[in-house]
Scaffold this motif. Structure first.
Motif, PDB file in Angstrom:
ATOM      1  N   UNK A 101       0.845  -1.190   0.000  1.00 46.34           N
ATOM      2  CA  UNK A 101       0.000   0.000   0.000  1.00 46.34           C
ATOM      3  C   UNK A 101       0.886   1.248   0.000  1.00 46.34           C
ATOM      4  N   UNK A 102       0.643   2.111  -0.978  1.00 50.82           N
ATOM      5  CA  UNK A 102       1.309   3.406  -1.030  1.00 50.82           C
ATOM      6  C   UNK A 102       0.307   4.468  -0.595  1.00 50.82           C
ATOM      7  N   UNK A 103       0.720   5.327   0.302  1.00 51.28           N
ATOM      8  CA  UNK A 103      -0.162   6.386   0.786  1.00 51.28           C
ATOM      9  C   UNK A 103      -0.112   7.612  -0.141  1.00 51.28           C
ATOM     10  N   UNK A 104      -1.227   8.322  -0.166  1.00 49.72           N
ATOM     11  CA  UNK A 104      -1.318   9.606  -0.861  1.00 49.72           C
ATOM     12  C   UNK A 104      -0.787  10.668   0.109  1.00 49.72           C
ATOM     13  N   UNK A 105       0.465  11.016  -0.057  1.00 53.19           N
ATOM     14  CA  UNK A 105       1.102  11.920   0.908  1.00 53.19           C
ATOM     15  C   UNK A 105       0.437  13.298   0.946  1.00 53.19           C
ATOM     16  N   UNK A 106      -0.020  13.769  -0.206  1.00 50.23           N
ATOM     17  CA  UNK A 106      -0.677  15.075  -0.252  1.00 50.23           C
ATOM     18  C   UNK A 106      -1.978  15.037   0.543  1.00 50.23           C
ATOM     19  N   UNK A 107      -2.793  13.984   0.301  1.00 42.98           N
ATOM     20  CA  UNK A 107      -4.065  13.858   1.017  1.00 42.98           C
ATOM     21  C   UNK A 107      -3.827  13.708   2.517  1.00 42.98           C
ATOM     22  N   UNK A 108      -2.806  12.940   2.889  1.00 41.02           N
ATOM     23  CA  UNK A 108      -2.509  12.764   4.317  1.00 41.02           C
ATOM     24  C   UNK A 108      -2.103  14.102   4.943  1.00 41.02           C
ATOM     25  N   UNK A 109      -1.250  14.820   4.262  1.00 44.86           N
ATOM     26  CA  UNK A 109      -0.777  16.087   4.807  1.00 44.86           C
ATOM     27  C   UNK A 109      -1.912  17.097   4.937  1.00 44.86           C
ATOM     28  N   UNK A 110      -2.755  17.166   3.905  1.00 40.90           N
ATOM     29  CA  UNK A 110      -3.878  18.109   3.942  1.00 40.90           C
ATOM     30  C   UNK A 110      -4.867  17.773   5.056  1.00 40.90           C
ATOM     31  N   UNK A 111      -4.971  16.489   5.402  1.00 36.40           N
ATOM     32  CA  UNK A 111      -5.871  16.070   6.482  1.00 36.40           C
ATOM     33  C   UNK A 111      -5.207  16.180   7.847  1.00 36.40           C
ATOM     34  N   UNK A 112      -3.955  16.576   7.861  1.00 33.73           N
ATOM     35  CA  UNK A 112      -3.267  16.779   9.121  1.00 33.73           C
ATOM     36  C   UNK A 112      -2.648  15.529   9.712  1.00 33.73           C
ATOM     37  N   UNK A 113      -2.407  14.510   8.886  1.00 32.57           N
ATOM     38  CA  UNK A 113      -1.820  13.259   9.355  1.00 32.57           C
ATOM     39  C   UNK A 113      -0.442  13.061   8.751  1.00 32.57           C
ATOM     40  N   UNK A 114       0.465  12.508   9.519  1.00 36.44           N
ATOM     41  CA  UNK A 114       1.737  12.037   8.974  1.00 36.44           C
ATOM     42  C   UNK A 114       1.542  10.633   8.420  1.00 36.44           C
ATOM     43  N   UNK A 115       2.469  10.193   7.580  1.00 34.84           N
ATOM     44  CA  UNK A 115       2.390   8.827   7.068  1.00 34.84           C
ATOM     45  C   UNK A 115       2.448   7.811   8.202  1.00 34.84           C
ATOM     46  N   UNK A 116       3.202   8.112   9.234  1.00 37.71           N
ATOM     47  CA  UNK A 116       3.295   7.192  10.379  1.00 37.71           C
ATOM     48  C   UNK A 116       1.962   7.083  11.108  1.00 37.71           C
ATOM     49  N   UNK A 117       1.257   8.202  11.229  1.00 35.37           N
ATOM     50  CA  UNK A 117      -0.061   8.179  11.869  1.00 35.37           C
ATOM     51  C   UNK A 117      -1.030   7.313  11.071  1.00 35.37           C
ATOM     52  N   UNK A 118      -1.027   7.525   9.757  1.00 35.17           N
ATOM     53  CA  UNK A 118      -1.925   6.759   8.888  1.00 35.17           C
ATOM     54  C   UNK A 118      -1.559   5.276   8.922  1.00 35.17           C
ATOM     55  N   UNK A 119      -0.269   4.974   8.921  1.00 36.78           N
ATOM     56  CA  UNK A 119       0.168   3.577   8.959  1.00 36.78           C
ATOM     57  C   UNK A 119      -0.335   2.878  10.209  1.00 36.78           C
ATOM     58  N   UNK A 120      -0.317   3.564  11.331  1.00 38.17           N
ATOM     59  CA  UNK A 120      -0.785   2.973  12.585  1.00 38.17           C
ATOM     60  C   UNK A 120      -2.274   2.664  12.507  1.00 38.17           C
ATOM     61  N   UNK A 121      -3.063   3.597  11.974  1.00 42.29           N
ATOM     62  CA  UNK A 121      -4.512   3.385  11.857  1.00 42.29           C
ATOM     63  C   UNK A 121      -4.804   2.272  10.856  1.00 42.29           C
ATOM     64  N   UNK A 122      -4.139   2.316   9.692  1.00 39.47           N
ATOM     65  CA  UNK A 122      -4.400   1.316   8.656  1.00 39.47           C
ATOM     66  C   UNK A 122      -3.965  -0.076   9.110  1.00 39.47           C
ATOM     67  N   UNK A 123      -2.902  -0.167   9.864  1.00 33.35           N
ATOM     68  CA  UNK A 123      -2.470  -1.479  10.366  1.00 33.35           C
ATOM     69  C   UNK A 123      -3.535  -2.092  11.254  1.00 33.35           C
ATOM     70  N   UNK A 124      -4.145  -1.278  12.101  1.00 32.60           N
ATOM     71  CA  UNK A 124      -5.210  -1.756  12.977  1.00 32.60           C
ATOM     72  C   UNK A 124      -6.416  -2.224  12.176  1.00 32.60           C
ATOM     73  N   UNK A 125      -6.725  -1.501  11.109  1.00 37.87           N
ATOM     74  CA  UNK A 125      -7.850  -1.876  10.240  1.00 37.87           C
ATOM     75  C   UNK A 125      -7.557  -3.183   9.520  1.00 37.87           C
ATOM     76  N   UNK A 126      -6.390  -3.277   8.927  1.00 38.79           N
ATOM     77  CA  UNK A 126      -6.058  -4.411   8.065  1.00 38.79           C
ATOM     78  C   UNK A 126      -5.924  -5.714   8.842  1.00 38.79           C
ATOM     79  N   UNK A 127      -5.367  -5.665  10.025  1.00 35.42           N
ATOM     80  CA  UNK A 127      -5.095  -6.896  10.760  1.00 35.42           C
ATOM     81  C   UNK A 127      -6.384  -7.607  11.157  1.00 35.42           C
ATOM     82  N   UNK A 128      -7.495  -6.896  11.162  1.00 34.94           N
ATOM     83  CA  UNK A 128      -8.786  -7.508  11.479  1.00 34.94           C
ATOM     84  C   UNK A 128      -9.516  -8.024  10.246  1.00 34.94           C
ATOM     85  N   UNK A 129      -8.929  -7.877   9.072  1.00 36.31           N
ATOM     86  CA  UNK A 129      -9.592  -8.314   7.839  1.00 36.31           C
ATOM     87  C   UNK A 129      -9.272  -9.776   7.551  1.00 36.31           C
TER      88      UNK A 129
END
Length: 544
Positions: A401-429
């Motif tokens: 998974x490649x993150x949209x860095x522009x969208x993350x930045x505009x939403x106020x998230x770092x890539x590390x923040x998004x990775x933490x949230x997405x990891x929690x989502x994915x591991x339950x799939x």
């Protein structure tokens, strides 16, 4: 009496020295055979029915029974590149059949090259291919340098990547099959015009519907007793009511085009025919100049057939029984042309293949399943939008998974923040065993994570998914590959001819070990990023 088990190390090295002598003679040719999607266990499962080339390899060759890839993903292009460079994907640069480059935000095909065209023909995109994406040298390149170009280096495959990567950067004649025209082609990277012998071959084989045969079982029905029932729910039907043999390949070619020949053993026969024509058309000057030549052959049809029918099918077994005969035909021609013992052959594969997961679920009652990539992506986006308020995913392919860095930045998230949230989502799939960031991969002691370490470089994704055994992205029928499980990593490795002793070796070896082994046999420099260990069982020993 059974075959010898070759051993090395400690006092056993002295015993082994009786098998080999210093001053190993230089072979007239190295013939590299890659069988696309061949599991190592096929050598055992089909052993009693081999009578041609596989029989000879098993009887006369050094058979490394426990050879594996040490990277993921296990796909065609990384496999071929690793065989010929002795390097890992992070070093040779071929990290997939295709990949997403976050620096340019573009998808890249492994051997694409917009600066070249089909040689001597209409300039279609099938010829826009070269090895420019290969970032290090191959042992064939080092052979070219060692002989200042006197060595002939030829390669052929149905798949472009199956010929181009083995041919290295200075292949003399490199050809692949154009599924639209039904002809073997090359690109202007190698030559402006195709040789006359290639034009004659294409003309002679211009009507592939007439060349192909109705695919029937080669041997009696009881030969296939350990295969799945031919009529089952796990195989491709090609639009027919059942998935059984016979399969009318000529009709499929007429209906769907010449590319359909790749889905049958006739694809292997066509490649053998072309390889033998190439052999016959190497100039006498090159054949007799005391420089070792190379003929690299990649048989792609087993991959197409394996994807369509799966490893337990009648069709796959029949393909290998027929390939056995093709290899026998090839070796007979090499014996006549070069003299038996005057050339070295190696046979390996670019990857293995998993069982059909639905078959595994039904037969072994295991938790196994195929998954839809589009459905998985839609679920990921939906859950991400709920958790984050926006879609952070720019690209999802090759389980990365490649993150949209522009969208993350505009939403106020770092890539590390998004990775933490997405990891929690994915591991339950369903089916997902682990989710790793590149940083976690670099420091993990989990074996599968360490294998993914071999592809981390500037094109690395932000997250990587690891599936449970028996789960992968693919359709309901057929089978696929790409994981770090043994069904995908365990491949055949056999060397035969020259001074190579016969016997069986059971220690664990890696595919990256082949390139340095061949380099020492040929007395040439190692490929620039070859970090494997030479397989000393086939090398001259050091006398006390």
């Amino acid at each position: 009496m059974g075959r010898r088990t070759l051993k090395t190390g400690g006092t056993l090295l002295a015993l082994f020295s009786t098998l080999l002598v210093i001053g190993q003679s230089t072979p007239r040719m190295v013939v590299g055979i890659t069988v696309d999607q061949m599991r190592a266990e096929y050598l055992s499962r089909f052993n009693n029915h081999f009578e041609g080339g596989f029989r000879r390899l098993l009887d006369e060759g050094a058979v490394f029974r426990n050879c594996h890839y040490s990277h993921t993903p296990t796909y065609t292009a990384p496999g071929h590149a690793t065989i010929y460079t002795g390097a890992q994907p992070r070093d040779h640069g071929i990290i997939g059949n295709d990949w997403y480059d976050p620096r340019t935000q573009t998808s890249v095909y492994c051997v694409e090259d917009s600066t070249v065209f089909t040689a001597g023909a209409e300039r279609d995109d099938a010829g826009q291919r070269s090895p420019r994406n290969l970032l290090t040298t191959t042992w064939t390149d080092q052979l070219h340098l060692a002989t200042m170009g006197r060595s002939f280096i030829g390669a052929v495959s149905i798949k472009d990547r199956g010929a181009i990567l083995p041919g290295g950067h200075r292949g003399d004649e490199v050809y692949w099959f154009n599924s639209r025209s039904g002809q073997f082609i090359t690109s202007t990277y190698y030559t402006e015009d195709t040789p006359e012998w290639v034009n004659e071959f294409n003309t002679m084989h211009g009507d592939l519907a007439s060349y192909a045969r109705v695919w029937t079982r080669l041997k009696a029905d009881e030969t296939y007793i350990n295969c799945m029932l031919d009529d089952n729910d796990y195989e491709t039907t090609f639009g027919r009511e059942a998935s059984t043999l016979p399969l009318d390949i000529p009709v499929l070619i007429e209906e769907h085009g010449p590319g359909m020949i790749a889905n049958s053993p006739d694809g292997n026969r066509l490649v053998t025919d072309f390889a033998l024509s190439m052999l016959e058309n190497i100039s006498e000057e090159q054949m007799n100049d005391n420089a070792t030549d190379v003929l690299a052959i990649s048989y792609s049809s087993p991959d197409y057939i394996g994807h369509a029918f799966g490893p337990r099918s009648v069709e796959v077994m029949d393909t290998y029984l027929r390939l056995d005969l093709e290899l026998g035909r090839l070796f007979a021609a090499l014996d006549e042309k070069l003299g038996k013992g005057n050339y070295i052959v190696f046979l390996t594969a670019d990857h293995g293949v998993a069982e059909n997961p639905n078959f595994m679920h039904d037969e072994l009652r295991m938790s196994a399943s195929n998954h839809s990539g589009s459905d998985l992506l839609a679920e990921m986006i939906s859950k991400a939008e709920t958790a984050l308020g926006f879609n952070p995913i720019e690209r999802f392919d090759n389980d990365a998974i490649h993150f949209d860095e522009v969208a993350c930045r505009e939403a106020g998230y770092s890539n590390a923040d998004v990775a933490e949230v997405m990891s929690t989502i994915l591991i339950d799939m369903n089916g997902i065993k682990a989710v790793w960031t590149p940083e976690e991969i670099m420091y993990s002691d989990v074996y599968q994570a360490q294998m993914r370490r071999q592809l981390l470089e500037v094109r690395a994704a932000d997250l990587y998914i690891e599936w449970f055994e028996g789960h992968y992205l693919y359709g309901r029928v057929g089978a696929s590959h790409g994981s770090g499980y043994t069904y995908d990593t365990h491949v055949p490795m056999i060397l035969m001819g020259g001074d190579v002793p016969s016997g069986e070796i059971y220690r664990k070896t890696a595919v990256i070990d082949l390139a340095p082994t061949l380099s020492f046999i040929l007395g040439i420099s190692l490929p620039n990023a070859a970090y494997g260990q030479p397989m000393e069982e086939v090398l001259p020993s050091i006398e006390d």
